[in-house]
Design a protein around this motif. Structure first.
Motif, mmCIF file in Angstrom:
data_model
loop_
_atom_site.group_PDB
_atom_site.id
_atom_site.type_symbol
_atom_site.label_atom_id
_atom_site.label_comp_id
_atom_site.label_asym_id
_atom_site.label_seq_id
_atom_site.Cartn_x
_atom_site.Cartn_y
_atom_site.Cartn_z
ATOM 1 N N GLN A 163 8.183 -3.219 0.642
ATOM 2 C CA GLN A 163 8.118 -2.748 -0.733
ATOM 3 C C GLN A 163 8.394 -1.250 -0.758
ATOM 4 O O GLN A 163 7.943 -0.513 0.116
ATOM 5 C CB GLN A 163 6.741 -3.038 -1.310
ATOM 6 C CG GLN A 163 6.627 -2.760 -2.790
ATOM 7 C CD GLN A 163 5.308 -3.251 -3.367
ATOM 8 O OE1 GLN A 163 4.460 -3.761 -2.633
ATOM 9 N NE2 GLN A 163 5.128 -3.088 -4.649
ATOM 10 N N LEU A 164 9.168 -0.821 -1.763
ATOM 11 C CA LEU A 164 9.570 0.575 -1.867
ATOM 12 C C LEU A 164 9.108 1.139 -3.200
ATOM 13 O O LEU A 164 9.255 0.501 -4.236
ATOM 14 C CB LEU A 164 11.094 0.683 -1.770
ATOM 15 C CG LEU A 164 11.708 0.184 -0.462
ATOM 16 C CD1 LEU A 164 13.212 0.057 -0.596
ATOM 17 C CD2 LEU A 164 11.344 1.117 0.676
ATOM 18 N N GLN A 165 8.569 2.340 -3.179
ATOM 19 C CA GLN A 165 8.071 2.983 -4.385
ATOM 20 C C GLN A 165 8.672 4.370 -4.496
ATOM 21 O O GLN A 165 8.342 5.264 -3.711
ATOM 22 C CB GLN A 165 6.542 3.072 -4.353
ATOM 23 C CG GLN A 165 5.946 3.721 -5.587
ATOM 24 C CD GLN A 165 6.205 2.912 -6.840
ATOM 25 O OE1 GLN A 165 5.927 1.708 -6.891
ATOM 26 N NE2 GLN A 165 6.741 3.566 -7.867
ATOM 27 N N SER A 169 6.448 0.400 2.514
ATOM 28 C CA SER A 169 5.380 -0.290 3.230
ATOM 29 C C SER A 169 6.023 -1.232 4.244
ATOM 30 O O SER A 169 7.167 -1.628 4.098
ATOM 31 C CB SER A 169 4.504 -1.071 2.259
ATOM 32 O OG SER A 169 5.274 -1.996 1.529
ATOM 33 N N GLY A 170 5.315 -1.534 5.288
ATOM 34 C CA GLY A 170 5.877 -2.410 6.293
ATOM 35 C C GLY A 170 6.243 -1.653 7.551
ATOM 36 O O GLY A 170 6.371 -0.429 7.552
ATOM 37 N N ALA A 229 7.537 8.822 10.439
ATOM 38 C CA ALA A 229 6.092 8.769 10.669
ATOM 39 C C ALA A 229 5.343 8.492 9.377
ATOM 40 O O ALA A 229 4.234 7.942 9.395
ATOM 41 C CB ALA A 229 5.613 10.066 11.294
ATOM 42 N N LYS A 230 5.941 8.888 8.264
ATOM 43 C CA LYS A 230 5.320 8.677 6.950
ATOM 44 C C LYS A 230 5.977 7.535 6.177
ATOM 45 O O LYS A 230 5.636 7.298 5.021
ATOM 46 C CB LYS A 230 5.388 9.965 6.123
ATOM 47 C CG LYS A 230 4.606 11.118 6.706
ATOM 48 C CD LYS A 230 4.682 12.354 5.815
ATOM 49 C CE LYS A 230 3.861 13.491 6.400
ATOM 50 N NZ LYS A 230 3.943 14.715 5.536
#
Length: 121
Positions: A1-3, A23-24, A73-74
Motif C-alpha cells: 500500500q502506498l500513501q 508498507s510491506g 530504510a524508511k
C-alpha cells in the motif's frame, strides 16, 4: 500500500516536497515512480528512480526542476518540486514502475487518493 502526502496550494515559483510511504517488505526491491493527473487529462509519468537510487529519469517538462529520491530504510520515495508552474497543478501519485518503459509495474493495485498540488500563477 502506498500513501502520498505533501501536496498543497502554492504560488508559481515556490517549492514543495512530496512523500510516498510504502508498507510491506518489498519496497526496496522495486523501481518507483511518480505520476500525476491534471483535471481533464490522462495520468502521466513524471519521474522514476531505480530500486537502489542509482538511476533517475524525468518527464522533459520537469527536468531541472524536480528531483526524485528514496530512502529504503524508511520505505519512502520523495519528489522535490522546485520552480513550480501552473501547469504542474495535478494530483500526484506514486507507484512501482518498469524503469525502461516508465509504466506501472505489473500487479500494482490501487492508485489511492494521491496528493493534490495546486500552483497559482
Amino acid at each position: 500500500q502506498l500513501q502520498a502526502s505533501g501536496g498543497g496550494f502554492v504560488q508559481a515559483g515556490d517549492s514543495l516536497r512530496l512523500s510516498c510511504a510504502a508498507s510491506g517488505r518489498t519496497f526496496s526491491d522495486n523501481n518507483m515512480g511518480w505520476f500525476r493527473q491534471a483535471p481533464g487529462k490522462e495520468r502521466e509519468f513524471v519521474a522514476g528512480i531505480s530500486w537502489n537510487g542509482g538511476r533517475t529519469i524525468y518527464l522533459d517538462f520537469v527536468k531541472g526542476r524536480f528531483i526524485i529520491s528514496r530512502d529504503n530504510a524508511k520505505n519512502t520515495v520523495y519528489l522535490q518540486m522546485n520552480s513550480l508552474k501552473a501547469e504542474d497543478t495535478a494530483v500526484y501519485y506514486c507507484a512501482p514502475i518498469i524503469f525502461s518503459t516508465r509504466t506501472v509495474a505489473p500487479g500494482f493495485g490501487s492508485w489511492g487518493q494521491g496528493t493534490l498540488v495546486t500552483v497559482s500563477s
